[in-house]
Design a protein around this motif. Structure first.
Motif, PDB file in Angstrom:
ATOM      1  N   LYS A 178       0.840  -1.194   0.000  1.00 37.92           N
ATOM      2  CA  LYS A 178       0.000   0.000   0.000  1.00 37.92           C
ATOM      3  C   LYS A 178       0.873   1.241   0.000  1.00 37.92           C
ATOM      4  N   VAL A 179       0.610   2.134  -0.926  1.00 44.95           N
ATOM      5  CA  VAL A 179       1.358   3.392  -1.021  1.00 44.95           C
ATOM      6  C   VAL A 179       0.695   4.430  -0.133  1.00 44.95           C
ATOM      7  N   ASP A 180       1.480   5.081   0.734  1.00 44.83           N
ATOM      8  CA  ASP A 180       0.897   6.090   1.628  1.00 44.83           C
ATOM      9  C   ASP A 180       1.489   7.480   1.440  1.00 44.83           C
ATOM     10  N   ALA A 181       2.425   7.654   0.483  1.00 49.26           N
ATOM     11  CA  ALA A 181       2.989   8.984   0.231  1.00 49.26           C
ATOM     12  C   ALA A 181       3.505   9.059  -1.198  1.00 49.26           C
ATOM     13  N   ALA A 187      -7.048   8.439  -4.198  1.00 52.76           N
ATOM     14  CA  ALA A 187      -5.919   9.061  -4.890  1.00 52.76           C
ATOM     15  C   ALA A 187      -5.679  10.491  -4.423  1.00 52.76           C
ATOM     16  N   ALA A 188      -6.750  11.202  -4.066  1.00 57.19           N
ATOM     17  CA  ALA A 188      -6.624  12.633  -3.737  1.00 57.19           C
ATOM     18  C   ALA A 188      -5.638  12.915  -2.607  1.00 57.19           C
ATOM     19  N   PRO A 189      -5.693  12.218  -1.460  1.00 60.30           N
ATOM     20  CA  PRO A 189      -4.730  12.542  -0.388  1.00 60.30           C
ATOM     21  C   PRO A 189      -3.278  12.329  -0.786  1.00 60.30           C
ATOM     22  N   LEU A 190      -3.030  11.366  -1.677  1.00 62.75           N
ATOM     23  CA  LEU A 190      -1.658  11.101  -2.099  1.00 62.75           C
ATOM     24  C   LEU A 190      -1.085  12.252  -2.916  1.00 62.75           C
TER      25      LEU A 190
END
Length: 461
Positions: free
Chosen positions: A245-248, A280-283
């Motif tokens: 999972k990508v978080d940044a 996608a928006a928060p990233l």
């Protein structure tokens, strides 16, 4: 992006797999890596056998009427795995006022439909002479149907049709998103004329393809729609990485740098975010704030599906056909949107001598159904099957698939929103989006979003 560049695709659903596969196909030298947070790729396009019954957790098929999808299936070598819908599934029903009424299968049968008044049928005959809308005119699906086919047809059918496609609210969904007939009006000035010309064009475009790839019918695979996801993963090989999972996301010079929850860092020349817009928006909040702001604007609705398996044939001829959609009044009373007669469409999806049905619920008008416990849901579904098909027997299999906030609401103005999003992406070198959220809800629509994202990246280079 050059042929020797690198791309990371975040999200291994159908949109992400399509983007990665098309990048490889169009530019074999590109290094592609797919990062999927779940334990298995495919998103909702996955299947499993439960006590011999085939459970499609997401879509149960794809209409074989789009050239891009047909050619991709041929390139993947899946022709022999395809199964077209049985001819006996041609009949569809509307469940209204406690009874099944055969649904119109075309314009002529719509004129003969007893559900419509004589005035409504006469209004239908005027459709080819109704002026087309102004190009900049955005309207709801209900307004579009009412304008082209008359208010009675709009009031009686628009919500029923939309509930069967996406579970959306016909008075809020942008007509230009889902329905090809909106394009038929734009290009030909008439739904009827457009439909006839589209059929002729499809036959010309697909003359080179095997019959199963140009049938125009709903089509699945022997082992369900998950076959498509599995084939794409096999084709992509070890570039698909699950459990990541990508978080940044950040810009690092001309490249994109990603960090996963495991602490791994991935750097690439280009990035495709094949996630729900809300995910996608928060990233992108810092790296692409204008894109992030647009992505945050999209609302979504949730859907629930139940695969229900029985010994024998408890519904008999009542479940011979494609399925039934419930009128808005019946949908509220029963707590479901409709029933798919799966073993009538694809007999191999149930063991010999058994029957499998699929019950659909939730959507924009009944979001509370997703909040029910499993026991409450089972009781509601079995009661609906008894009231609609007369089934009193207990099933041997009941499998529930829940997809909260899965389907975009596609509110009026979505087309303008998507144009603004593509323009904003154009200011962010090497960034694209794909997946369920941009141009429809069918397998083809999601596939096409990935293919177009791949094309734009390569064209930009």
């Amino acid at each position: 992006m050059s042929n020797a560049g690198s791309v990371v695709v975040v999200g291994g659903g159908m949109g992400g797999l399509s983007a990665a596969w098309n990048l490889r196909r169009l530019s074999p030298g590109v290094q592609v890596r797919v990062l999927e947070a779940r334990a298995a790729p495919g998103g909702p396009v996955r299947s499993e056998r439960v006590d011999g019954f085939l459970v499609d957790h997401g879509p149960n098929g794809l209409l074989m009427n789009r050239l891009e999808t047909a050619e991709a299936l041929a390139a993947l070598g899946l022709e022999d795995e395809l199964v077209a819908a049985s001819p006996k599934s041609n009949t569809r029903y509307l469940f209204d006022e406690g009874r099944m009424c055969p649904f119109p299968s075309g314009f002529v049968s719509l004129l003969r439909w007893p559900v419509l008044s004589l005035g409504a049928k006469l209004r239908l005959l005027c459709e080819p002479f109704v002026p087309r809308a102004r190009r900049e005119h955005a309207e709801s699906f209900h307004a579009f149907v009412s304008r082209r086919l008359g208010h009675e047809v709009g009031d009686r059918l628009a919500q029923v049709l939309l509930a069967g496609v996406s579970g959306g609210d016909a008075r809020r969904v942008d007509a230009a998103v889902f329905f090809r007939m909106h394009g038929w009006e734009r290009d030909h000035g008439s739904i009827l004329v457009g439909a006839l010309r589209a059929r002729a064009r499809w036959r010309r475009q697909t003359a080179h393809l095997p019959p199963v790839l140009r049938s125009g019918r709903l089509t699945s695979f022997r082992d369900g729609m998950g076959t498509l996801s599995d084939a794409l993963v096999r084709s992509l090989g070890d570039c698909v990485q699950v459990g990541t999972k990508v978080d940044a996301v950040a810009r690092r010079g001309a490249q994109w740098a990603l960090r996963s929850t495991t602490g791994e860092e991935v750097v690439a020349d280009a990035l495709v975010l094949a996630l729900a817009p809300a995910a996608a928006a928060p990233l992108l909040a810092e790296a692409a704030p204008q894109v992030a702001a647009l992505l945050r604007q999209q609302a979504r609705v949730g859907l629930e599906s139940w695969t229900v398996g029985y010994r024998g044939d408890p519904a008999g001829e009542r479940a011979a056909g494609f399925g039934c959609l419930c009128s808005p009044k019946e949908a509220q009373r029963l707590g479901i949107n409709g029933i798919v007669f799966t073993s009538s469409i694809f007999p191999g999806h149930a063991p010999p001598g058994h029957t499998v049905l699929r019950v659909l619920a939730g959507g924009a008008l009944q979001p509370e159904r997703l909040e029910e416990t499993r026991e409450q849901g089972e009781e509601r579904v079995l009661r609906a099957l008894r009231d609609t098909l007369g089934i009193a027997e207990q099933p041997v299999v009941m499998s529930r698939s829940l997809w909260p906030d899965m389907i975009p609401a596609y509110s009026v103005g979505h087309v303008a929103w998507r144009a603004a999003l593509i323009e904003a992406l154009g200011t962010c070198e090497g960034l694209e989006v794909a997946g369920l959220g941009y141009q429809g809800v069918g397998v083809h629509d999601v596939w096409l979003s990935g293919a177009q994202a791949a094309g734009r990246l390569l064209d930009a280079g």
